[in-house]
Design an enzyme around this catalytic site. Structure first.
Site, PDB file in Angstrom:
ATOM      1  NE  ARG A 178      -4.272  -1.445   0.056  1.00 54.20           N
ATOM      2  CZ  ARG A 178      -4.390  -2.504  -0.744  1.00 54.20           C
ATOM      3  NH1 ARG A 178      -3.413  -2.805  -1.584  1.00 54.20           N
ATOM      4  NH2 ARG A 178      -5.470  -3.262  -0.720  1.00 54.20           N
ATOM      5  CG  ASP A 201       1.387  -2.681  -8.327  1.00 49.97           C
ATOM      6  OD1 ASP A 201       1.278  -2.256  -9.495  1.00 49.97           O
ATOM      7  OD2 ASP A 201       0.531  -3.418  -7.791  1.00 49.97           O
ATOM      8  CD  GLU A 237      -3.251   3.024  -5.098  1.00 46.86           C
ATOM      9  OE1 GLU A 237      -2.057   2.708  -4.941  1.00 46.86           O
ATOM     10  OE2 GLU A 237      -4.145   2.192  -5.278  1.00 46.86           O
ATOM     11  CG  HIS A 253      -3.120  -1.113  -6.696  1.00 44.11           C
ATOM     12  ND1 HIS A 253      -3.497  -0.427  -5.578  1.00 44.11           N
ATOM     13  CD2 HIS A 253      -3.105  -2.416  -6.330  1.00 44.11           C
ATOM     14  CE1 HIS A 253      -3.712  -1.266  -4.580  1.00 44.11           C
ATOM     15  NE2 HIS A 253      -3.474  -2.493  -5.022  1.00 44.11           N
TER      16      HIS A 253
END
Ligand code: NAI
Length: 347
Positions: A236, A260, A265, A297
């Site tokens: 996260r 990622d 985000e 993600h």
């Protein structure tokens, strides 16, 4: 039963419709919204028995309260992480919250390893160079992974799967987790965070985002890392103090970064913003480093994982409706696990 899916993409619809179709006497009517669930959109949940949400839907106390007011009785997360849901508010209002705890840990672990490999051998740069007719090797020098030390922070399902792959590469794996697991002990040694950071050539994050782990990677913890360390985050975004990470990339203390996930985000990921001027200067600065990879993600994104996510989400609500309990419930208060008003069907 009406299930409203928020942040629904065409691939979600494909896999949820397929999972629903395999249920012979299915009474689940699924409505898809392509926008996220928020205070502005929660009114669209009216008349739904359950909502299905993903990582960037925000279910703070106001949204949870509004869901309860609209008659919604269950929040089904089609992901493992649940940092975006106010669980206390859900318990207070008697809503079930269930997640998909393990749809494919290997999918995420394999992606973390793909990031390590790409960053280490600069295949992202080689791909672009060769397309331009540039076959020079300067700047593409990597390091042999065999014999390097990989520090895993969080040895749950994904952390252990990552450790197992890296062990297969001939790496030494060490880990920090306040709740050690026998599965990891077969692969390597547990260390304190203070011991792990200076020993690791690669640090890979696999713990959940909680108050206690927010910005676990910060100026102080970065200073304890090996100079030139490679840092990987598929967990996260909030685990990193991104500004501190940018400083460390500039000073070269961090030698490679692969993300990622990103703290900011939710306003960008999963949508096409290529025609816009992106206002997030921190994210944009990150994308200028040749030794930083940022993905949107996607570590979970395999066919197998999407199938299991859809199946497990529908199993969660069926189990709750038929038995009054759900083994993937995240809400603690047992009294809310029996909701007689939720339509019960025979399966
Ligand atoms: P898990 O629940 O199996 O394992 C989490 C581990 O973290 C546990 O062993 C726990 O003891 C440990 N932990 C808790 N507090 C910690 C701390 N302070 N320091 C170090 N470790 C700590 O979870 P799983 O399935 O392995 O997933 C890990 C995370 O990966 C999820 O929380 C989620 O945020 C992320 N994730 C990302 C995906 C992606 O597509 N990028 C997909 C799926 C999950």
């Amino acid at each position: 039963m009406k299930l409203s899916v928020f942040s629904g993409k065409p691939y979600d619809k494909k896999y949820f419709d397929a999972a629903n179709a395999t249920r012979p006497a299915s009474e689940i009517h699924i409505v898809y919204h392509d926008f996220s669930l928020s205070e502005d959109t929660v009114f669209l949940a009216k008349g739904s028995d359950a909502v299905c949400v993903f990582v960037n839907d925000s279910l703070g106390s106001a949204v949870v309260e509004a869901l309860a007011r609209e008659g919604v009785q269950a929040i089904l997360l089609r992901c493992a992480g649940f940092n975006n849901v106010d669980l206390d508010a859900a318990e207070k209002h008697g809503l079930l919250v269930a997640n998909v705890p393990s749809y494919s840990p290997e999918a995420v672990a394999e992606f973390a390893v793909a990031l390590i490999q790409t960053l280490n051998r600069n295949t992202h740069r080689a791909y672009n160079r060769v397309r331009e007719g540039n076959f020079a090797l300067d700047g593409l020098l990597g390091r042999t992974l065999h014999g390097k030390t990989v520090g895993i922070i969080g040895t749950g399902k994904i952390g252990v799967a990552t450790a197992r792959i890296m062990k297969g590469f001939g790496c030494r794996v060490i880990a920090y987790d306040p709740f050690p697991s026998p599965a990891f002990k077969e692969l390597g040694d547990y260390k304190s965070l203070e011991e792990l950071l200076p020993e690791s050539d690669i640090v890979s994050l696999h713990c959940p985002l909680m108050d206690s782990t927010r910005h676990i990677i910060n100026e102080q913890t970065i200073a304890k890392m090996k100079p030139g360390v490679m840092l990987i985050n598929t967990s996260r975004g909030g685990l990193l103090d991104t500004t501190a990470v940018i400083h460390a990339l500039k000073s070269k203390h961090i030698g490679g970064l692969a993300l990622d996930v990103y703290e900011g985000e939710s306003s960008l990921f999963y949508d096409d913003h290529s025609g816009e001027i992106i206002q997030d200067d921190i994210l944009m600065r990150l994308t200028t480093f040749h030794n930083a990879l940022v993905c949107g993600h996607q570590a979970f994104f395999t066919e197998e994982a999407l199938k299991e996510i859809a199946d497990c989400t529908l199993r969660n609500i069926e189990e709750y409706v038929t038995s009054g309990v759900c083994k993937n419930s995240l809400t603690k208060d047992p009294k809310i696990r029996r909701r007689d008003s939720l339509p019960v069907r025979n399966v």
